[in-house]
Design an enzyme around this catalytic site. Structure first.
Site, short mmCIF file in Angstrom:
data_model
loop_
_atom_site.label_atom_id
_atom_site.label_comp_id
_atom_site.label_asym_id
_atom_site.label_seq_id
_atom_site.Cartn_x
_atom_site.Cartn_y
_atom_site.Cartn_z
N ASP A 178 1.21 9.74 -12.50
CA ASP A 178 0.14 8.99 -11.85
C ASP A 178 -0.80 9.94 -11.14
O ASP A 178 -0.51 11.13 -10.97
CB ASP A 178 0.71 7.96 -10.86
CG ASP A 178 -0.25 6.81 -10.57
OD1 ASP A 178 -1.40 6.83 -11.08
OD2 ASP A 178 0.15 5.90 -9.83
N LYS A 179 -1.92 9.40 -10.70
CA LYS A 179 -2.96 10.13 -9.98
C LYS A 179 -3.46 9.25 -8.85
O LYS A 179 -3.51 8.02 -8.96
CB LYS A 179 -4.08 10.49 -10.96
CG LYS A 179 -5.42 10.86 -10.32
CD LYS A 179 -6.39 9.68 -10.40
CE LYS A 179 -7.73 10.05 -9.76
NZ LYS A 179 -8.58 8.84 -9.62
N HIS A 180 -3.84 9.88 -7.75
CA HIS A 180 -4.46 9.15 -6.64
C HIS A 180 -5.68 9.92 -6.17
O HIS A 180 -5.65 11.14 -6.04
CB HIS A 180 -3.49 8.97 -5.47
CG HIS A 180 -4.13 8.28 -4.30
ND1 HIS A 180 -4.28 6.92 -4.24
CD2 HIS A 180 -4.67 8.78 -3.15
CE1 HIS A 180 -4.88 6.60 -3.11
NE2 HIS A 180 -5.14 7.71 -2.43
N SER A 181 -6.76 9.19 -5.89
CA SER A 181 -7.96 9.78 -5.31
C SER A 181 -8.13 9.26 -3.89
O SER A 181 -7.85 8.10 -3.60
CB SER A 181 -9.19 9.38 -6.14
OG SER A 181 -10.39 9.72 -5.44
N THR B 293 -10.96 0.93 -8.12
CA THR B 293 -10.67 0.94 -9.55
C THR B 293 -10.45 -0.46 -10.10
O THR B 293 -10.89 -0.79 -11.21
CB THR B 293 -9.45 1.83 -9.82
OG1 THR B 293 -9.74 3.17 -9.39
CG2 THR B 293 -9.10 1.87 -11.29
N ARG C 33 -3.53 -1.10 11.73
CA ARG C 33 -4.35 0.10 11.96
C ARG C 33 -5.83 -0.21 11.89
O ARG C 33 -6.63 0.36 12.63
CB ARG C 33 -3.99 1.17 10.92
CG ARG C 33 -2.64 1.81 11.12
CD ARG C 33 -2.23 2.61 9.88
NE ARG C 33 -3.22 3.62 9.56
CZ ARG C 33 -3.45 4.06 8.31
NH1 ARG C 33 -2.77 3.57 7.29
NH2 ARG C 33 -4.35 5.00 8.11
N SER D 8 0.88 5.98 4.14
CA SER D 8 0.30 4.82 3.47
C SER D 8 0.08 5.10 1.99
O SER D 8 0.48 4.31 1.13
CB SER D 8 -1.02 4.44 4.14
OG SER D 8 -1.63 3.36 3.49
N LYS E 13 3.31 3.80 -1.41
CA LYS E 13 3.02 2.96 -2.58
C LYS E 13 3.20 3.74 -3.88
O LYS E 13 3.76 3.22 -4.86
CB LYS E 13 1.59 2.42 -2.49
CG LYS E 13 1.35 1.49 -1.32
CD LYS E 13 -0.02 0.85 -1.37
CE LYS E 13 -1.15 1.81 -1.06
NZ LYS E 13 -1.24 2.17 0.35
N LYS E 14 2.73 4.99 -3.91
CA LYS E 14 2.85 5.77 -5.14
C LYS E 14 4.30 6.09 -5.46
O LYS E 14 4.73 6.00 -6.61
CB LYS E 14 2.04 7.07 -5.00
CG LYS E 14 0.53 6.86 -5.07
CD LYS E 14 0.10 6.30 -6.41
CE LYS E 14 -1.38 6.09 -6.53
NZ LYS E 14 -1.79 5.48 -7.81
#
Length: 434
Positions: free
Chosen positions: A79-82, A119, A167, A182, A186-187
């Site tokens: 996976d990838k996260h930005s 996304t 928050r 955070s 999730k990832k």
């Protein structure tokens, strides 16, 4: 255990142990911790950092507050996260390209946040497509097509959902510890073998300076690797949009131009850099350079387009979307020109202002209940360093109404600066942290 004792520890600058942070995370998920206690917990962490070990413990506690997916597939789960930017539609390219190279990508994504696009909102510009399949269907799509981009279900890291809402109203969003926990809770709940992080810096990013972005990247990489997930971060420039468009359907159109061989550009460069690292970390390529070459080949030879089309169809979109994408995407009824006020070079862009102009047009949410107009946004944004003449078009506004278009033209005109001096344009790939 007692929530008050844990909060008192944090207030004194002490770090709660792993069991205490796990207990507090479960209390966030099941309601055993009150909103007042959650707010005090977040503020205490903001004022007194958890440090590396505490950050890992909180991340794992929040991950373990809900379900953790496991997979029985014949390749690595990646996976990838930005961290968010404008014109950043890399996920829509990277997921199918990685799938074409032998990985499986069960990407759990989000919606627009602040000035940055989401996304899921971009994908939902495609008619009929749903980003909320049930878990069985999610697993089937990943197994059959190699990738699926969906929203998080309610039982994935529920502690994060609760703490994030607190928050947002207690001025504790900016904490490095809380941001890290955070994102990664999730990832990591997706059961990944490897993860790549696109940490952005510049006017269109949340982290405006490279030092801030590097600090976040270090925290994310250290925490994810300590939690057992092979993770690398790439720092990328976000002082201008990655594609010439900002807005949901408009960005999908840009992606389709790449997938169908009509364009490459900065979006492809970032996709190849991220995907190359991910393939190397997963053992699907001997090194990042070879991995980047494999991703580039998948984009150019049609294999990524094939995977993307199969994913779209499996998620309820048109079966022939890749072949006829321009026919399916919605279009705005009003298109207005933004023109240069003087001769010179496009010198700088206020990326946040550009993103917020799209939100004001209806392309994003000002409150959670807002609906999104997928057709509105900006297109043909002229890149930094381009020589322009007075009166030349430097962007186009796509709007639903004339009055909204006029306001957006004024905002965009002020956000794009033209100067007699040609600027030094920052390198797109700034650093790698592993």
């Amino acid at each position: 255990m007692d929530a008050r004792a844990i909060i008192a520890k944090l207030r004194r600058g002490q770090v709660p142990d792993t069991q205490e942070l796990a207990w507090f995370s479960q209390g966030l998920a099941d309601g055993g911790v009150s909103d007042a206690q959650a707010g005090a917990f977040a503020m205490a962490i903001c004022l007194n950092t958890l440090g590396n070990d505490g950050r890992v413990a909180l991340t794992l506690g929040m991950r373990d507050s809900g379900r953790i997916l496991d997979w029985d597939l014949d390749g690595p789960v990646l996976d990838k996260h930005s961290t968010g930017g404008i014109g950043d539609c890399v996920s829509l390219l990277l997921a199918p390209a990685v799938a074409a190279c032998g990985g499986y990508v069960p990407m759990i994504s989000g919606r627009g946040l602040g000035h940055t696009g989401g996304t899921l909102d971009k994908l939902e510009a495609i008619p009929g497509l749903t980003t909320t399949p049930d878990e069985q269907r999610f697993r089937e799509i990943v197994a059959q097509t190699g990738c699926a981009i969906v929203g998080a279900s309610a039982d994935i890291a529920p502690a994060d959902k609760r703490l994030y809402a607190v928050r947002d109203v207690t001025a504790t969003v900016e904490s490095l510890d809380l941001i890290t926990a955070s994102i990664l809770s999730k990832k990591l709940a997706a059961g990944l073998d490897a993860l790549v992080l696109d940490v952005k810096t510049g006017s269109g990013a949340f982290m405006k300076s490279k030092a801030e972005a590097a600090a976040l990247a270090q925290a994310l990489v250290q925490t994810a690797n300590a939690a057992g997930c092979k993770t690398t971060a790439i720092l990328t420039d976000m002082s201008q949009p990655l594609v010439p468009s900002v807005g949901n359907a408009l960005e999908v159109a840009e992606i389709m131009r790449v997938l169908t061989g009509q364009a490459m550009g900065p979006i492809a460069e970032v996709t190849c850099a991220l995907g190359g690292v991910l393939l190397a970390d997963a053992g699907l390529a001997p090194d990042a350079k070879a991995g980047a070459d494999a991703i580039d080949a998948a984009l150019r030879d049609g294999r990524a387009a094939d995977r993307f089309g199969r994913m779209i169809a499996a998620m309820g979109g048109p079966v022939q979307f890749v072949d006829n994408w321009s026919r399916f995407l919605p279009e705005a009824t009003v298109i207005s020109e933004v023109r240069a006020g003087s001769d010179g070079f496009v010198h700088s862009m206020d990326g946040e202002a550009l993103g917020l102009s799209v939100v004001a047009l209806g392309g994003g949410r000002q409150v959670e209940s807002d609906s999104v107009d997928p057709a509105v946004g900006l297109s043909d944004v002229v890149p930094l360093g381009t020589a322009v003449q007075r009166g030349q078009t430097i962007a186009r506004v796509h709007a639903a109404r004339e009055d909204a278009a006029r306001l957006a033209v004024d905002t965009v005109s002020k956000a794009i600066s033209v100067s007699p001096e040609k600027p030094d344009v920052a390198a797109l790939i700034q650093d790698r942290i592993s």
